[in-house]
Scaffold this motif. Structure first.
Motif, PDB file in Angstrom:
ATOM      1  N   GLN A 137       0.940  -1.116  -0.007  1.00  0.00           N
ATOM      2  CA  GLN A 137       0.089   0.020   0.102  1.00  0.00           C
ATOM      3  C   GLN A 137       1.062   1.257   0.015  1.00  0.00           C
ATOM      4  N   PRO A 138       2.152   1.544   0.825  1.00  0.00           N
ATOM      5  CA  PRO A 138       2.802   2.440   0.713  1.00  0.00           C
ATOM      6  C   PRO A 138       3.354   2.897  -0.764  1.00  0.00           C
ATOM      7  N   ALA A 139       3.733   1.781  -1.229  1.00  0.00           N
ATOM      8  CA  ALA A 139       4.131   1.792  -2.758  1.00  0.00           C
ATOM      9  C   ALA A 139       3.266   2.218  -3.799  1.00  0.00           C
ATOM     10  N   ILE A 140       2.175   1.875  -3.655  1.00  0.00           N
ATOM     11  CA  ILE A 140       0.988   2.173  -4.425  1.00  0.00           C
ATOM     12  C   ILE A 140       0.528   3.438  -4.274  1.00  0.00           C
ATOM     13  N   ARG A 141       0.337   4.206  -3.070  1.00  0.00           N
ATOM     14  CA  ARG A 141       0.240   5.835  -2.927  1.00  0.00           C
ATOM     15  C   ARG A 141       1.108   6.620  -3.287  1.00  0.00           C
ATOM     16  N   ALA A 142       2.562   6.110  -3.246  1.00  0.00           N
ATOM     17  CA  ALA A 142       3.621   6.777  -3.850  1.00  0.00           C
ATOM     18  C   ALA A 142       3.287   6.944  -5.083  1.00  0.00           C
ATOM     19  N   ALA A 143       3.046   5.945  -5.950  1.00  0.00           N
ATOM     20  CA  ALA A 143       3.082   5.862  -7.352  1.00  0.00           C
ATOM     21  C   ALA A 143       1.856   6.490  -7.794  1.00  0.00           C
ATOM     22  N   GLU A 144       0.498   6.615  -7.201  1.00  0.00           N
ATOM     23  CA  GLU A 144      -0.586   6.887  -7.728  1.00  0.00           C
ATOM     24  C   GLU A 144      -0.613   8.358  -7.249  1.00  0.00           C
ATOM     25  N   GLU A 145      -0.308   8.679  -6.092  1.00  0.00           N
ATOM     26  CA  GLU A 145      -0.468  10.180  -5.599  1.00  0.00           C
ATOM     27  C   GLU A 145       0.916  11.080  -5.655  1.00  0.00           C
ATOM     28  N   GLY A 146       2.089  10.195  -6.003  1.00  0.00           N
ATOM     29  CA  GLY A 146       3.162  11.064  -6.301  1.00  0.00           C
ATOM     30  C   GLY A 146       4.127  11.164  -4.970  1.00  0.00           C
ATOM     31  N   TYR A 147       5.379  11.200  -5.347  1.00  0.00           N
ATOM     32  CA  TYR A 147       6.397  11.327  -4.457  1.00  0.00           C
ATOM     33  C   TYR A 147       7.136  12.398  -4.741  1.00  0.00           C
ATOM     34  N   ILE A 148       8.241  13.002  -3.574  1.00  0.00           N
ATOM     35  CA  ILE A 148       9.162  14.114  -3.876  1.00  0.00           C
ATOM     36  C   ILE A 148      10.473  13.417  -4.137  1.00  0.00           C
ATOM     37  N   PRO A 190       1.073   6.369 -12.406  1.00  0.00           N
ATOM     38  CA  PRO A 190      -0.140   5.845 -12.107  1.00  0.00           C
ATOM     39  C   PRO A 190      -0.112   4.196 -12.666  1.00  0.00           C
ATOM     40  N   GLU A 191       0.519   4.107 -13.819  1.00  0.00           N
ATOM     41  CA  GLU A 191       0.519   2.926 -14.232  1.00  0.00           C
ATOM     42  C   GLU A 191       1.334   1.682 -13.345  1.00  0.00           C
ATOM     43  N   THR A 195      -0.056  -1.765 -11.565  1.00  0.00           N
ATOM     44  CA  THR A 195       0.320  -2.896 -11.537  1.00  0.00           C
ATOM     45  C   THR A 195       0.697  -3.457 -10.011  1.00  0.00           C
ATOM     46  N   LEU A 196       1.048  -2.649  -9.315  1.00  0.00           N
ATOM     47  CA  LEU A 196       1.195  -2.732  -8.097  1.00  0.00           C
ATOM     48  C   LEU A 196      -0.081  -3.308  -7.025  1.00  0.00           C
ATOM     49  N   ARG A 197      -1.310  -2.687  -7.543  1.00  0.00           N
ATOM     50  CA  ARG A 197      -2.469  -3.128  -7.230  1.00  0.00           C
ATOM     51  C   ARG A 197      -2.785  -4.475  -7.596  1.00  0.00           C
ATOM     52  N   THR A 198      -2.622  -4.645  -8.770  1.00  0.00           N
ATOM     53  CA  THR A 198      -2.977  -6.217  -9.215  1.00  0.00           C
ATOM     54  C   THR A 198      -1.908  -7.118  -8.644  1.00  0.00           C
ATOM     55  N   ILE A 199      -0.392  -6.792  -8.258  1.00  0.00           N
ATOM     56  CA  ILE A 199       0.147  -7.973  -7.319  1.00  0.00           C
ATOM     57  C   ILE A 199      -0.281  -7.963  -6.160  1.00  0.00           C
ATOM     58  N   GLY A 383       4.161  -0.183 -16.703  1.00  0.00           N
ATOM     59  CA  GLY A 383       4.944   0.901 -16.233  1.00  0.00           C
ATOM     60  C   GLY A 383       5.946   0.020 -15.510  1.00  0.00           C
ATOM     61  N   VAL A 384       6.573  -1.166 -15.952  1.00  0.00           N
ATOM     62  CA  VAL A 384       7.339  -1.780 -15.200  1.00  0.00           C
ATOM     63  C   VAL A 384       8.859  -1.447 -15.724  1.00  0.00           C
ATOM     64  N   LEU A 385       9.639  -0.856 -14.912  1.00  0.00           N
ATOM     65  CA  LEU A 385      11.159  -0.758 -15.432  1.00  0.00           C
ATOM     66  C   LEU A 385      11.819  -2.053 -15.337  1.00  0.00           C
ATOM     67  N   LEU A 386      12.426  -2.504 -16.269  1.00  0.00           N
ATOM     68  CA  LEU A 386      13.112  -3.969 -16.281  1.00  0.00           C
ATOM     69  C   LEU A 386      14.639  -3.973 -16.098  1.00  0.00           C
ATOM     70  N   GLN A 387      15.035  -4.862 -15.346  1.00  0.00           N
ATOM     71  CA  GLN A 387      16.503  -4.862 -15.055  1.00  0.00           C
ATOM     72  C   GLN A 387      17.324  -5.389 -16.115  1.00  0.00           C
ATOM     73  N   ASN A 388      18.711  -4.949 -16.205  1.00  0.00           N
ATOM     74  CA  ASN A 388      19.642  -5.519 -17.277  1.00  0.00           C
ATOM     75  C   ASN A 388      20.493  -6.373 -16.573  1.00  0.00           C
ATOM     76  N   ARG A 389      20.095  -7.274 -15.822  1.00  0.00           N
ATOM     77  CA  ARG A 389      20.976  -8.205 -15.062  1.00  0.00           C
ATOM     78  C   ARG A 389      21.719  -9.159 -16.136  1.00  0.00           C
ATOM     79  N   GLY A 390      20.945  -9.391 -17.244  1.00  0.00           N
ATOM     80  CA  GLY A 390      21.378 -10.438 -18.214  1.00  0.00           C
ATOM     81  C   GLY A 390      22.749  -9.784 -18.899  1.00  0.00           C
ATOM     82  N   ALA A 391      22.842  -8.503 -18.606  1.00  0.00           N
ATOM     83  CA  ALA A 391      24.282  -8.100 -19.149  1.00  0.00           C
ATOM     84  C   ALA A 391      25.465  -8.610 -18.482  1.00  0.00           C
ATOM     85  N   GLY A 392      25.207  -9.254 -17.226  1.00  0.00           N
ATOM     86  CA  GLY A 392      26.099  -9.732 -16.407  1.00  0.00           C
ATOM     87  C   GLY A 392      26.674 -11.219 -16.926  1.00  0.00           C
ATOM     88  N   PHE A 393      26.087 -11.728 -18.028  1.00  0.00           N
ATOM     89  CA  PHE A 393      26.465 -13.125 -18.330  1.00  0.00           C
ATOM     90  C   PHE A 393      27.657 -12.812 -19.496  1.00  0.00           C
TER      91      PHE A 393
END
Length: 528
Positions: A137-148, A190-191, A195-199, A383-393
């Motif tokens: 819930q805190p993450a959802i509020r930050a994403a939808e209502e905004g954070y500084i 908001p996107e 997504t966080l709401r779905t999870i 709205g999911v920012l995806l990792q680039n961990r595959g570049a470690g191979f």
């Protein structure tokens, strides 16, 4: 004891519970979770989910997670490996055929299946009370209502400006008005909030199956990626036994490979052959010994370590006294060892969280999207920012870290904790890509060799011997820089500072907790 005439931070003290994170809101969230009846694991997940919104360059639900947890600070320590896997179609032969001799650091091929959400759910199943529906819930509020936007986050955001301008969906999601935000700006996503709401409603299946997974896979395949819905649905978290070594009467614990914690343990084993207290904590000799131990340990890592599900990693030999002594005997104080140059594939970012609750459940927790802003790919709709961990191979058949279908890359993120006679006395970590094993070693030796407290141990200047060059922070005195050059070190300054530490020390006799938080970040330690 700290000199109060000089700038610095005091240690934070509490009796009931404590957290240390890289952002004050995340620390406050963790405290609120514990005050409402949550465990250390609950608090860590809530804080991490929030950081995935408000510290997007370092972490998020599109990344990976590792954790060490010791219930009630005694007995069995459990290691959680929430690292993602390469797509089933990702063979080295495919990349060679397409003339890709290294995995790029941006774009679809840099993306492995994100492991964080499944790891969070697994950890909460074993050690939590509240569940994702409450903790997100805190993450959802930050994403939808905004954070500084906080100052260090703004600094990192601006450093990645050109990367974000050239990314996929990143200008739309992460560059409001076409530029990086500055400290004090308010950001909404908001996107991501949806997504966080779905999870929150559906748990891990809300991420690895259904509309969110479909959107991520569609985005990646549209960029030429090899990912499938089956790759996402099949992802699981591995629960293992930690590996460790003894240093100055303390057992030091790390997650086993494909985590890189073994690198830090090798460094400690090498340094245990020297009396560091013969030299000042900020000295040519101390920096030199640290660099030589790091060069040896990183060489071992690049030659020997990979996903143990695919390669045989001889942990016992690598952590043996004989292995460390063999190299320690070769170290000279007036020159560098002749070693092959090591060039790790990536040098990423992350967040580290340590939490200890009133029952003394200990949670050492780390979550990362690899490089700053990961792959620079945001999924089209979710709205999911995806990792680039595959570049470690590596794309090098026969190498222990060569890419293979379903394989996990050699990682960089390492949570740690120490025990004495089986009882936890410190939970700590140092985020910061390839610096992490060096940073953990420096923090621990600052405390156990030089008697510094958890905050003083973080405040000391730092260096990283990386790709043949000693990267030194501005705080390293000029005479030490010149002294290192005289014995053969090539040195350079750096733009961003090295690492970000968080630590909590347990005093069982007094019944108290002592916390420290990285002065190079925006965060703090909080307790009650």
């Amino acid at each position: 004891m700290r000199n109060f005439h000089l700038p610095g931070r005091s240690t934070v003290h509490a009796q009931n519970a404590m957290v240390a994170t890289s952002h004050p809101l995340a620390a406050l969230t963790a405290i609120e979770v514990m005050k409402s009846g949550g465990t250390a694991a609950d608090a860590a997940v809530a804080a991490c989910a929030l950081l995935g919104v408000i510290e997007p360059q370092s972490t998020g639900i599109g990344g990976d997670c590792f954790a060490l947890i010791q219930p009630r600070g005694e007995g069995k320590i459990v290691s959680y490996n929430g690292s993602g896997r390469a797509p089933k179609a990702a063979t080295a032969e495919w990349y060679i055929e397409h003339k890709m001799l290294a995995i790029p650091t941006t774009g679809a091929h840099s993306v492995t299946v994100p492991g964080a959400i499944d790891a969070w759910e697994t950890i909460l199943r074993d050690h939590g009370k509240l569940g994702l529906a409450i903790l997100l819930q805190p993450a959802i509020r930050a994403a939808e209502e905004g954070y500084i936007v906080a100052p260090r986050i703004a600094f990192d955001w601006n450093n990645a400006l050109e990367k974000l301008r050239g990314g996929t969906n990143t200008p739309r999601y992460l560059l409001p008005h076409g530029n990086a935000p500055v400290a004090g700006d308010v950001i909404k996503q908001p996107e991501l909030g949806q997504t966080l709401r779905t999870i929150a409603k559906q748990g891990r299946d809300g991420f690895y199956k259904g509309a969110v997974a479909e959107d991520i896979v569609e985005t990646l395949r549209g960029l030429g990626g090899l990912h499938t819905l089956e790759d996402f649905a099949a992802h699981t978290t591995e629960t293992t036994t930690p590996i460790g070594t003894l240093y100055k009467g303390h057992d030091v614990w790390q997650c086993p490979p494909n985590g890189p914690g073994i690198t830090m343990l090798v460094m400690l084993n090498i340094l245990s052959n020297f009396d560091l207290t013969k030299y000042p904590p900020v000295s040519i000799e101390r920096f030199h010994l640290e660099a030589e131990a790091a060069r040896i340990a990183y060489l071992m890592r690049e030659q020997d370590i990979g996903d143990p599900a695919y390669v045989d990693v001889d942990v016992k030999r690598i952590l043996s006294k004989e292995f460390a002594e063999g190299y320690a005997k070769k170290i000279r104080m007036d020159r560098l060892l002749e070693l092959p140059k090591v060039s790790p594939p990536i040098n990423p970012s992350t967040v580290y969280i340590t939490v200890i609750d009133r029952d003394r459940n200990v949670c050492s927790f780390i979550n990362s999207i690899a490089h700053s802003f990961g792959s620079a790919v945001v999924s089209n709709k979710s709205g999911v920012l995806l990792q680039n961990r595959g570049a470690g191979f590596r794309v090098q058949p026969g190498h222990p870290n060569c890419i293979q279908p379903g394989k996990r890359p050699l990682h960089t993120i390492i949570p740690s904790l120490t025990t004495i006679n089986g009882r936890a006395n410190m939970s700590f970590g140092v985020m910061g890509g390839q610096y992490q094993p060096v940073g953990q070693t420096r923090l621990l030796t600052n405390m156990l060799d030089y008697g510094l407290d958890v905050q003083e141990a973080m405040d000391q200047p730092r260096g990283l011997h990386y790709e043949g060059v000693y990267q030194l922070e501005d705080g390293v005195p000029k005479d030490i820089v010149e002294g290192l050059k005289k014995i053969g070190h090539q040195t350079t300054g750096i733009v961003a500072p090295l690492g970000g530490a968080q630590a909590i020390w347990i005093d069982w006799d007094k019944g108290t907790l002592t916390g420290g938080s990285e002065p190079r970040k925006d965060g703090c330690a909080l307790g009650y």
